[in-house]
Write a protein that holds these residues in place. Structure first.
Motif, PDB file in Angstrom:
ATOM      1  N   TYR A   7       0.837  -1.193   0.000  1.00 51.28           N
ATOM      2  CA  TYR A   7       0.000   0.000   0.000  1.00 51.28           C
ATOM      3  C   TYR A   7       0.874   1.245   0.000  1.00 51.28           C
ATOM      4  O   TYR A   7       1.934   1.264   0.612  1.00 51.28           O
ATOM      5  N   SER A   8       0.364   2.293  -0.641  1.00 53.05           N
ATOM      6  CA  SER A   8       0.977   3.607  -0.546  1.00 53.05           C
ATOM      7  C   SER A   8      -0.148   4.611  -0.352  1.00 53.05           C
ATOM      8  O   SER A   8      -1.180   4.539  -1.027  1.00 53.05           O
ATOM      9  N   GLN A   9       0.032   5.526   0.580  1.00 54.87           N
ATOM     10  CA  GLN A   9      -0.999   6.466   0.995  1.00 54.87           C
ATOM     11  C   GLN A   9      -0.946   7.756   0.187  1.00 54.87           C
ATOM     12  O   GLN A   9       0.129   8.317  -0.024  1.00 54.87           O
ATOM     13  N   ILE A  10      -2.107   8.239  -0.248  1.00 53.00           N
ATOM     14  CA  ILE A  10      -2.228   9.547  -0.881  1.00 53.00           C
ATOM     15  C   ILE A  10      -3.296  10.313  -0.101  1.00 53.00           C
ATOM     16  O   ILE A  10      -4.450   9.867  -0.020  1.00 53.00           O
ATOM     17  N   THR A  11      -2.915  11.424   0.479  1.00 50.73           N
ATOM     18  CA  THR A  11      -3.853  12.243   1.247  1.00 50.73           C
ATOM     19  C   THR A  11      -4.548  13.214   0.302  1.00 50.73           C
ATOM     20  O   THR A  11      -3.887  13.888  -0.504  1.00 50.73           O
ATOM     21  N   VAL A  12      -5.870  13.262   0.385  1.00 55.12           N
ATOM     22  CA  VAL A  12      -6.676  14.093  -0.508  1.00 55.12           C
ATOM     23  C   VAL A  12      -7.718  14.870   0.297  1.00 55.12           C
ATOM     24  O   VAL A  12      -8.059  14.487   1.414  1.00 55.12           O
ATOM     25  N   ASN A  13      -8.230  15.934  -0.272  1.00 52.56           N
ATOM     26  CA  ASN A  13      -9.263  16.719   0.387  1.00 52.56           C
ATOM     27  C   ASN A  13     -10.658  16.137   0.215  1.00 52.56           C
ATOM     28  O   ASN A  13     -11.485  16.246   1.107  1.00 52.56           O
ATOM     29  N   ASP A  14     -10.927  15.568  -0.942  1.00 50.54           N
ATOM     30  CA  ASP A  14     -12.266  15.094  -1.271  1.00 50.54           C
ATOM     31  C   ASP A  14     -12.126  13.779  -2.028  1.00 50.54           C
ATOM     32  O   ASP A  14     -11.593  13.754  -3.147  1.00 50.54           O
ATOM     33  N   VAL A  55      -3.906   4.039  -1.420  1.00 42.51           N
ATOM     34  CA  VAL A  55      -4.971   4.294  -0.451  1.00 42.51           C
ATOM     35  C   VAL A  55      -5.235   5.797  -0.433  1.00 42.51           C
ATOM     36  O   VAL A  55      -4.355   6.581  -0.088  1.00 42.51           O
ATOM     37  N   LEU A  56      -6.434   6.178  -0.834  1.00 43.71           N
ATOM     38  CA  LEU A  56      -6.848   7.571  -0.763  1.00 43.71           C
ATOM     39  C   LEU A  56      -7.591   7.795   0.543  1.00 43.71           C
ATOM     40  O   LEU A  56      -8.489   7.017   0.882  1.00 43.71           O
ATOM     41  N   SER A  57      -7.222   8.833   1.271  1.00 42.40           N
ATOM     42  CA  SER A  57      -7.951   9.190   2.483  1.00 42.40           C
ATOM     43  C   SER A  57      -7.791  10.673   2.744  1.00 42.40           C
ATOM     44  O   SER A  57      -6.852  11.307   2.262  1.00 42.40           O
ATOM     45  N   GLU A  58      -8.731  11.219   3.507  1.00 44.92           N
ATOM     46  CA  GLU A  58      -8.685  12.623   3.878  1.00 44.92           C
ATOM     47  C   GLU A  58      -7.747  12.813   5.071  1.00 44.92           C
ATOM     48  O   GLU A  58      -7.447  11.845   5.784  1.00 44.92           O
ATOM     49  N   PRO A  59      -7.259  14.019   5.302  1.00 46.23           N
ATOM     50  CA  PRO A  59      -6.251  14.247   6.336  1.00 46.23           C
ATOM     51  C   PRO A  59      -6.616  13.726   7.728  1.00 46.23           C
ATOM     52  O   PRO A  59      -5.735  13.266   8.458  1.00 46.23           O
ATOM     53  N   HIS A  60      -7.871  13.787   8.121  1.00 50.68           N
ATOM     54  CA  HIS A  60      -8.241  13.391   9.480  1.00 50.68           C
ATOM     55  C   HIS A  60      -8.616  11.914   9.606  1.00 50.68           C
ATOM     56  O   HIS A  60      -8.860  11.434  10.712  1.00 50.68           O
ATOM     57  N   SER A 124      -6.494  17.682  -5.258  1.00 47.14           N
ATOM     58  CA  SER A 124      -6.146  18.153  -3.916  1.00 47.14           C
ATOM     59  C   SER A 124      -4.840  18.937  -3.882  1.00 47.14           C
ATOM     60  O   SER A 124      -4.438  19.428  -2.829  1.00 47.14           O
ATOM     61  N   GLY A 125      -4.161  19.021  -5.012  1.00 50.66           N
ATOM     62  CA  GLY A 125      -2.908  19.764  -5.076  1.00 50.66           C
ATOM     63  C   GLY A 125      -1.663  18.909  -4.992  1.00 50.66           C
ATOM     64  O   GLY A 125      -0.547  19.436  -5.007  1.00 50.66           O
ATOM     65  N   ASN A 126      -1.823  17.580  -4.893  1.00 48.34           N
ATOM     66  CA  ASN A 126      -0.651  16.700  -4.868  1.00 48.34           C
ATOM     67  C   ASN A 126       0.083  16.759  -6.204  1.00 48.34           C
ATOM     68  O   ASN A 126      -0.539  16.773  -7.265  1.00 48.34           O
ATOM     69  N   HIS A 127       1.406  16.766  -6.142  1.00 51.30           N
ATOM     70  CA  HIS A 127       2.265  16.756  -7.325  1.00 51.30           C
ATOM     71  C   HIS A 127       2.359  15.316  -7.831  1.00 51.30           C
ATOM     72  O   HIS A 127       2.827  14.432  -7.114  1.00 51.30           O
ATOM     73  N   VAL A 128       1.895  15.097  -9.063  1.00 47.17           N
ATOM     74  CA  VAL A 128       1.871  13.757  -9.652  1.00 47.17           C
ATOM     75  C   VAL A 128       2.671  13.787 -10.948  1.00 47.17           C
ATOM     76  O   VAL A 128       2.395  14.581 -11.850  1.00 47.17           O
ATOM     77  N   ARG A 129       3.693  12.919 -11.023  1.00 54.73           N
ATOM     78  CA  ARG A 129       4.557  12.851 -12.201  1.00 54.73           C
ATOM     79  C   ARG A 129       4.337  11.536 -12.938  1.00 54.73           C
ATOM     80  O   ARG A 129       3.962  10.533 -12.341  1.00 54.73           O
ATOM     81  N   PHE A 130       4.645  11.559 -14.244  1.00 54.43           N
ATOM     82  CA  PHE A 130       4.554  10.374 -15.089  1.00 54.43           C
ATOM     83  C   PHE A 130       5.858  10.243 -15.837  1.00 54.43           C
ATOM     84  O   PHE A 130       6.301  11.163 -16.515  1.00 54.43           O
ATOM     85  N   ASN A 131       6.503   9.078 -15.671  1.00 51.68           N
ATOM     86  CA  ASN A 131       7.818   8.774 -16.245  1.00 51.68           C
ATOM     87  C   ASN A 131       7.694   7.745 -17.350  1.00 51.68           C
ATOM     88  O   ASN A 131       6.943   6.781 -17.230  1.00 51.68           O
ATOM     89  N   GLN A 132       8.486   7.939 -18.383  1.00 47.53           N
ATOM     90  CA  GLN A 132       8.656   6.920 -19.415  1.00 47.53           C
ATOM     91  C   GLN A 132      10.151   6.741 -19.590  1.00 47.53           C
ATOM     92  O   GLN A 132      10.859   7.707 -19.892  1.00 47.53           O
TER      93      GLN A 132
END
Length: 134
Positions: A7-14, A55-60, A124-132
């Protein structure tokens, strides 16, 4: 001993707004959508990596009020860790995400250290990159 990332966590607002990006625009499949004590977590994955889930979840979600508040501040500033995906065609991925309305941070370029990549912000403003790989 065999260790792999599960699992890897991504914090999102909505969560629903984020699903429009991660599920609908990126094509990840929802594997689980769980609620508990007024909180919600959604896991997503890719057929190309069946044992890895985001895993997407809100901050709280699952955190104390103070920890959730601190995480919300970092999310709002856009300073949480960068998320990097690998794609077999960064230019096509870029065009697909731009057409889906994702906020462009960087158009595709060949990086001096090897990969061709591009970057977006998720809802939510997270920086997301895509590599090739070149």
């Amino acid at each position: 001993m065999n260790i792999s990332l599960q699992y890897s966590q991504i914090t999102v607002n909505d969560l629903d707004e984020s699903l429009a990006f991660y599920r609908d625009a990126l094509g990840l499949e929802v594997r689980n959508d769980v609620g508990s004590d007024g909180q919600r977590w959604v896991t997503l994955g890719s057929a190309s990596q069946p044992d890895l889930e985001l895993v997407l979840s809100e901050p709280h979600a699952g955190r104390s009020k103070d920890d959730g508040d601190a995480l919300q501040v970092l999310l709002t500033k856009g300073v949480l860790p960068v998320i990097v995906f690998r794609t077999d065609n960064v230019d096509a991925t870029f065009e697909h995400l731009r057409a889906a309305g994702a906020e462009v941070l960087q158009e595709p370029i060949d990086q001096p250290w090897g990969p061709r990549d591009c970057a977006f912000r998720d809802p939510s403003g997270n920086h997301v990159r895509f590599n090739q790989k070149s």
